[in-house]
Design an enzyme around this catalytic site. Structure first.
Site, PDB file in Angstrom:
ATOM      1  N   LYS A 153     -16.650  29.974   9.918  1.00  0.00           N
ATOM      2  CA  LYS A 153     -16.684  28.449   9.936  1.00  0.00           C
ATOM      3  C   LYS A 153     -18.009  27.704  10.394  1.00  0.00           C
ATOM      4  O   LYS A 153     -17.801  26.820  11.077  1.00  0.00           O
ATOM      5  CB  LYS A 153     -15.768  27.424  10.709  1.00  0.00           C
ATOM      6  N   ASP A 205      -5.273  36.321  12.750  1.00  0.00           N
ATOM      7  CA  ASP A 205      -4.529  35.880  12.964  1.00  0.00           C
ATOM      8  C   ASP A 205      -3.743  35.043  10.825  1.00  0.00           C
ATOM      9  O   ASP A 205      -2.821  36.269  10.921  1.00  0.00           O
ATOM     10  CB  ASP A 205      -4.129  35.294  13.598  1.00  0.00           C
ATOM     11  N   ASP A 221      -1.502  37.481   7.821  1.00  0.00           N
ATOM     12  CA  ASP A 221      -0.285  36.882   7.446  1.00  0.00           C
ATOM     13  C   ASP A 221      -0.069  36.550   5.845  1.00  0.00           C
ATOM     14  O   ASP A 221       0.791  36.297   5.174  1.00  0.00           O
ATOM     15  CB  ASP A 221       0.329  36.097   8.515  1.00  0.00           C
TER      16      ASP A 221
END
Length: 345
Positions: free
Chosen positions: A183, A239, A243
């Site tokens: 980012k 993380d 997922d």
């Protein structure tokens, strides 16, 4: 030489699925001539109950001296809100063993494509490398009544080592492509991340690479997952993205992972402890079984054993043997001992 494998069954469905994984390991080891010994240790909520901590010194020492670690599941709702939680043991063992690179391959099996929330899952085959021991999870945390602060720290060394791991992973894959996720339009840590990736990439001229902002990557995982080969990113983004990526397969029950670094490699399913079905004998053991396959390949260079297991998983699913999470009625033992066991043996 006999290899030492430390097993951490942990919490919830952990004991059930690790038993299934170890039965498969036993069958494959007999077939390929692999000598090993097991050392079961307490970990997570089960360790808190016995010792008051999620990672006892004895468990950590055994892990340090092992050739590989197999972990099943961690977490227990009775510790929600407690000062000492099972998950703290997982963070600590990663840090203590220097396991900075988490590897999550994504493969969508043909018989399970109907479970995916998106329509276009043909030819999806990528791996995500998540930095595991730095970033906001290991930074300073301050919580006050009306104010909170979390520090996200990264050093060049922490970034460089996981980026090199990702490029070396890409070199072993047919497409040889890396997508680095950050980012950098907002975060200083991401600016350092992108700069480091550009510098490291010069040492891997056979690998093509690109940068993606994390929000763009999240969108592309849904709209065009086929574009990815190897994704590498920092701890928090990893993380979340791993997922999201696992949801493409329609289930968490068939995805394995490994963690590598300075110490003993750590293999585990990507799902949680599923306390609501613990002890019922209906847990899906495939993620655990595939974690065994990853261990054979990555820690012991036993490609033949890993392939045996992976082909057995494919045949079992092709034969329509599904646990409840996959829409079937097979038990944990039936998944392990039925057609799956026949293929392996």
């Amino acid at each position: 030489m006999t290899k030492k494998i430390v097993t951490l069954s942990g919490d919830g469905i952990g004991p059930e699925i690790i038993n299934a994984g170890l039965q498969v390991l036993s069958a494959v080891a007999e077939k390929i001539g692999f000598d090993y010994e097991l050392d079961a240790k307490d970990f997570g909520g089960a360790a808190i109950d016995k010792f008051g901590v999620p990672l006892p010194d004895e468990t950590l020492e055994a892990a340090r001296n092992a050739d590989a670690i197999l972990h099943a599941a961690i977490g227990d709702p009775k510790f929600d809100g407690a000062e000492i939680r099972p998950e703290q043991g997982l963070l600590k063992i990663r840090k203590e063993l220097g396991l900075f690179a988490n590897v999550r391959p994504l493969k969508i099996y043909e018989p399970l494509k109907h479970l995916s929330p998106i329509k276009n899952v043909e030819n999806v085959d990528f791996v995500t490398i998540r930095e595991l021991t730095g970033g906001v999870y290991f930074g300073e945390h301050t919580l006050e009544a009306d104010k909170a602060r979390d520090i996200n720290d990264y050093t060049r060394i922490e970034i460089e080592r996981v980026v090199r791991f990702a490029f070396e992973t890409a070199q072993k894959r047919p497409r040889k492509q890396v997508t680095s996720v950050d980012k950098q339009n907002v975060l200083a840590t991401s600016k350092l991340w992108r700069k480091t990736v550009d510098e490291v990439a010069k040492d891997y001229p056979d690998v093509t690479y690109e940068h993606q902002l994390v929000d763009s990557c999240a969108m592309l995982l849904i709209t065009n997952p086929q574009k990815f080969d190897v994704i590498v990113t920092e701890n928090l983004f990893g993380d979340i993205l791993t997922d999201e990526a696992s949801s493409l397969a329609g289930t968490l029950g068939c995805s394995a992972s490994s963690s590598h670094g300075a110490g003993t490699a750590f293999y585990e399913p990507i799902h949680g402890s599923a306390p609501d079905i613990a002890g019922k004998g209906i847990a899906n053991p495939v993620s655990m079984i595939l974690s065994v396959a990853m261990m054979l390949r990555e820690s012991f260079e036993l490609e033949n054993g890993a392939v045996l297991i992976e082909r057995a998983v494919e045949k079992t699913l092709a034969d329509g043997i599904f646990t409840q999470d996959l829409g079937g009625s097979a038990t944990t033992d039936e998944m392990d001992k039925g057609d799956f066991g026949a293929v392996v043996k």
